[in-house]
Design an enzyme around this catalytic site. Structure first.
Site, PDB file in Angstrom:
ATOM      1  N   GLU A  99     -23.613  20.436 -15.547  1.00 28.51           N
ATOM      2  CA  GLU A  99     -23.325  19.069 -15.113  1.00 28.51           C
ATOM      3  C   GLU A  99     -24.442  18.105 -15.473  1.00 28.51           C
ATOM      4  OE1 GLU A  99     -21.386  19.571 -10.852  1.00 28.51           O
ATOM      5  OE2 GLU A  99     -22.982  21.040 -11.213  1.00 28.51           O
TER       6      GLU A  99
ATOM      7  N   CYS B 115     -14.054  22.442 -15.498  1.00 28.34           N
ATOM      8  CA  CYS B 115     -13.414  22.306 -14.191  1.00 28.34           C
ATOM      9  C   CYS B 115     -13.383  20.868 -13.693  1.00 28.34           C
ATOM     10  CB  CYS B 115     -14.102  23.199 -13.147  1.00 28.34           C
ATOM     11  SG  CYS B 115     -15.815  22.787 -12.833  1.00 28.34           S
TER      12      CYS B 115
ATOM     13  N   HIS C 185       0.818  -1.204   0.000  1.00 30.84           N
ATOM     14  CA  HIS C 185       0.000   0.000   0.000  1.00 30.84           C
ATOM     15  C   HIS C 185       0.856   1.260   0.000  1.00 30.84           C
ATOM     16  CE1 HIS C 185      -3.489  -2.507   1.834  1.00 30.84           C
ATOM     17  NE2 HIS C 185      -3.420  -2.617   0.534  1.00 30.84           N
TER      18      HIS C 185
ATOM     19  N   ARG D  26     -14.365  25.322  -3.842  1.00 24.86           N
ATOM     20  CA  ARG D  26     -15.369  24.404  -3.292  1.00 24.86           C
ATOM     21  C   ARG D  26     -15.756  24.892  -1.896  1.00 24.86           C
ATOM     22  NH1 ARG D  26     -11.317  20.841  -5.465  1.00 24.86           N
ATOM     23  NH2 ARG D  26     -12.058  19.726  -7.320  1.00 24.86           N
TER      24      ARG D  26
ATOM     25  N   ASP E 240     -19.421  15.037 -13.263  1.00 20.53           N
ATOM     26  CA  ASP E 240     -20.842  14.696 -13.139  1.00 20.53           C
ATOM     27  C   ASP E 240     -21.524  14.604 -14.496  1.00 20.53           C
ATOM     28  OD1 ASP E 240     -21.331  14.224 -10.431  1.00 20.53           O
ATOM     29  OD2 ASP E 240     -21.425  16.351  -9.971  1.00 20.53           O
TER      30      ASP E 240
ATOM     31  N   ARG F 186     -18.142  28.613  -5.930  1.00 21.75           N
ATOM     32  CA  ARG F 186     -19.323  27.786  -6.202  1.00 21.75           C
ATOM     33  C   ARG F 186     -20.160  27.719  -4.942  1.00 21.75           C
ATOM     34  NH1 ARG F 186     -18.288  21.623  -7.671  1.00 21.75           N
ATOM     35  NH2 ARG F 186     -17.777  21.588  -5.455  1.00 21.75           N
TER      36      ARG F 186
END
Length: 826
Positions: A683, A753, A446, A553, A707, A589
């Protein structure tokens, strides 16, 4: 307060927060306004299934009163977590007032809520809950069935048996096993597994530590045997999951990694790149396993529960950061660690050891050492390596128990260590760690996966002698070939420096020109902005030469808290980002959350498909005050810095107009700030198809390809079984982007984006379609600018037109590669 409810308090414990909220909402419909004390302790967070003893304890304490508390649980580890929660409660009088009810969570909650609202005692509320299914049973059973009483030990339903063949390349290793265990824990059934091929087992399917001991390799047959109300569903579900290889991508363990060599005699390549520098160590303090002071068993067990809960929260935090900075596939590494922390059999063993008078530290260390030894003794080499997961979890909890700090790097250079846990690999400071040499480990570990994802050169299996190399000694490593040179000669050092320079030259050129505008060879100017989710991201964006923040965001302010941020807090955070960007435009946004990532302080009904539910602007418009507060803060920033605002998940013109009206109200009597630009995300395919109706009401549009792609192709990108279909270069998606660009040409700007904006094979197509702004991760800005400077937009337009005629995304990539090859003469 005289109106504070005084009856029995209720706590709802469920693996799913959405399910618990829905059950509480349904129960509330039966109360006709009568108040009761009720709390939810469900899910590890808003989207992750699981239960947490600390959250349950806190919920019990919030609703506790003289009348006591009744706790209703759904299934499996919820019961164990509730029992652990009682152990955590220090006040014995509070513990004595709590009843853990075996009642079904939905029916039991409804009748318990009605009884509590009517003033029933704790015993009466618990009795009502236990009898919640009697009416349904009487209605559905035949007359002779209603009076039958099962003898003790009798199975209520026949066992259901099925067999699947393991198809995962490395068998049921940590990630597919963790997926299996998590699915079983969500079903009301007792499930046992047996390796038919080897005869190992049976073992409980809800215990990751026990499932690993089956040593189920590719081609082995595994028997599933289930009993209980959802036995049939459990068997069918596991057989279906097995056919899908437990949703493990076909290249999940081997992506971008060399094949492990047999009987290796030297370092193995694990993550490409050349690094040169002094040896550095992780600073660490060994955990003292011989603590002499041991408290009462209840106190020692409480230490275990609190430490496990703390480590779980830490791992969840690292998982979220890894998802954002590295990728969801790499972040799934931590699922096995979370499953181990919730392993009921393992925790029960620890509790039994404590009951014999052993202290928390020794009990935990002893139990995990036994599990690690079992895993290390498995016949398959890959599965043996997964013992490192047990060791990592053991060490994290031991450090939480003792207060010893985790290991960390304190100086720049080449990190040399025995091995790294996934959390340590994910947390490496790339500004200090230029490369990594591990004495142990493998290319499939990992830590190696995370190092590759973070572009940190790594060699593994270097042998124990490397740990004796004095700190400060110069070493060279080539993570692509596996070469490791210690204290090299001046000639060798010069050779590797030339090789490193060749590899780094292009990257350095990109970074050196990052501040310059991105202008194509035929003079077309592009804006390359950055996607940011914090002030730290903004600083990284500025250092990388971003032309602005193309996507801020704002949900980073709203998630992981019990109340919404007020206007002042939002304004302060947005202002800090704007100040860091130094006058470059920032695009805020509005809140983009919903059924798939709900907020604790916004009650929402259960949604069968949250991706098609109340998300983005739909949710914000339903909570107008929340949206207005955010837009007040946005307007305040826009009066001081270049600012844009855009609304997510817009599907109808009515939604956009309603959002603009809230914006106008938030702006106040002075009207919208002069420099504020208003836009929307594209979207939803419907928004792309009717884009002409939106254009008169926006200054720009930003296409969210992530999306848009999953909606257009009906393929959730987070679902491993169909994620490969979710490809932004599918011509169907490109047609939607083309429609937006054609309609917007000469009227409003078009940005992208999503992830496609940083894909070097997608950039020529997007440029050819008419996109003129790309918003990418901060680290990708220099590379994307460099890619644009190599483009001829006229040729890109012809390329894009041809791409629209092709059948699939692979055909589009071949077309782009051919054009780029001609351009570079390759």
């Amino acid at each position: 307060m005289t109106d504070e409810p005084q009856g029995v308090g209720l706590v709802v414990v469920s693996h799913s927060r959405a399910l618990a909220r829905a059950a509480v909402a349904l129960a509330g419909e039966m109360l006709h306004g009568r108040p009761i004390r009720i709390e939810i302790a469900a899910g590890l967070d808003d989207t992750t299934f699981g239960t947490d003893a600390v959250s349950i304890k806190e919920a019990i304490e919030r609703v506790d009163g003289p009348a006591g508390v009744v706790v209703l649980m759904d299934l499996g580890s919820a019961v164990l977590s509730a029992e652990l929660a009682l152990d955590l409660i220090a006040d014995p009088s509070v513990r004595d007032r709590v009843t853990l009810s075996p009642a079904p969570i939905v029916e039991g909650l409804i009748v318990a809520a009605v009884a509590a609202a009517g003033g029933a005692s704790r015993a009466e509320v618990a009795a009502e809950a236990r009898g919640a299914l009697m009416g349904k049973a009487a209605h559905l059973s035949a007359p002779d069935e209603t009076t039958a009483v099962a003898e003790p030990g009798q199975v209520a339903a026949d066992e259901i048996v099925g067999v699947f063949t393991v198809d995962n390349p490395h068998g049921l290793h940590a990630r597919p096993a963790a997926r299996l265990v998590s699915e079983v824990r969500g079903l009301d059934a007792s499930v046992q597994l047996r390796n038919v091929t080897t005869g190992a087992g049976p073992v409980p399917a809800g215990s990751l530590s026990r499932v690993a001991t089956l040593a189920a390799l590719r081609g082995h047959e595994v028997e599933v045997r289930a009993s209980g109300p959802q036995a049939q569903e459990a068997v069918e579900h596991l057989l279906t999951l097995a056919r899908r290889r437990f949703d493990e991508p076909e290249d999940a363990t081997m992506k971008a990694e060399p094949a492990p060599a047999a009987a290796a005699t030297g370092p193995l390549p694990a993550s490409p790149g050349i690094a040169i520098g002094p040896v550095r160590r992780l600073t660490t303090v060994p955990v003292d396993l011989e603590q002499t002071v041991v408290g009462e068993p209840s106190a020692e067990w409480r230490r275990i529960v609190e430490s496990v809960a703390a480590v779980r929260r830490e791992i969840e935090h690292v998982r979220v950061l890894t998802t954002r900075e590295v990728g969801a596939e790499e972040a799934s590494i931590f699922d096995a660690h979370l499953s181990l922390l919730a392993d009921a059999e393992m925790l029960a063993d620890v509790k039994t050891r404590i009951g014999t008078g052993v202290g928390a530290v020794a009990a935990w260390a002893g139990c995990l050492a036994d599990v690690e030894a079992q895993w290390a003794g498995l016949p398959d080499p890959y599965l043996r390596e997964r013992a490192e997961d047990v060791h990592a979890v053991s060490d994290q909890v031991l450090r939480a128990l003792t207060g010893e700090p985790a290991r960390q790097t304190v100086a720049e250079g080449i990190l040399v260590a025995r091995d790294l846990t996934p959390a340590e690999a994910a947390g490496l400071d790339a500004s200090l760690v230029t490369g990594v040499v591990l004495a142990q480990g493998s290319p499939t570990s990992h830590a190696a996966i995370l190092a590759r994802a973070r572009d940190i050169p790594l060699v593994v299996a270097a042998g124990r002698d490397v740990l004796a190399v004095p700190e400060g000694t110069t070493v060279i490593l080539d993570g692509g070939s596996g070469e490791l040179r210690i204290d090299p000669s001046p000639e060798l050092l010069a050779e590797f420096r030339r090789r490193a320079a060749d590899l780094a030259e292009r990257r350095a050129q990109h970074l050196a020109l990052a501040e310059q505008p991105a202008i194509s060879v035929d003079g077309t100017r592009f804006a390359v902005a950055a996607n940011v989710g914090s002030v730290a991201d903004a600083r990284s964006s500025l250092a990388a030469g971003a032309d602005g923040a193309g996507l801020v965001r704002t949900e980073f302010l709203f998630l992981g808290r019990s109340t919404a941020p007020d206007i002042a807090e939002q304004e302060a955070e947005y202002l800090a980002i704007a100040e860091v960007m130094g006058g470059r435009r920032i695009t805020l946004r509005t809140l983009d959350v919903g059924g798939d990532k709900p907020l604790a302080y916004l009650p929402m009904p259960f949604e069968a498909n949250p991706y098609l539910g109340r998300r983005g602007i739909r949710l914000s418009l339903d909570h107008g005050d929340l949206l207005r507060d955010q837009l007040v803060a946005v307007c305040a920033i826009a009066r001081r810095y270049p600012t844009s605002v855009m609304f997510p998940m817009v599907a109808t013109l009515g939604e956009l107009l309603d959002a603009r009206q809230v914006l106008a109200d938030a702006a106040g009597p002075d009207g919208l700030p002069a420099g504020l630009k208003v836009g929307m995300m594209v979207e939803v395919p419907a928004a792309a198809l009717k884009i002409e109706s939106f254009l008169p009401h926006v200054d720009f549009v930003s296409i969210g390809t992530n999306d848009l792609t999953q909606y257009a192709l009906a393929a959730e990108r987070g679902n491993g079984a169909v994620a490969a279909l979710s490809d932004a270069l599918d011509p169907g998606v490109l047609h939607l982007i083309d429609r937006v660009c054609r309609a917007a040409h000469g009227r409003v700007d078009v940005a992208v984006c999503g992830e496609a904006a940083s894909d070097e094979l997608a950039i020529p197509v997007l440029a050819g379609l008419g996109v003129r702004e790309l918003s990418v991760s901060p680290y990708a800005v220099p590379r994307v600018k460099a890619a644009i400077r190599e483009l001829d937009v006229t040729r890109c337009a012809a390329l894009a037109a041809e791409a629209l005629t092709l059948a699939g995304p692979d055909d589009v990539r071949k077309l782009v590669l051919a054009m780029l090859s001609e351009t570079t003469g390759g």
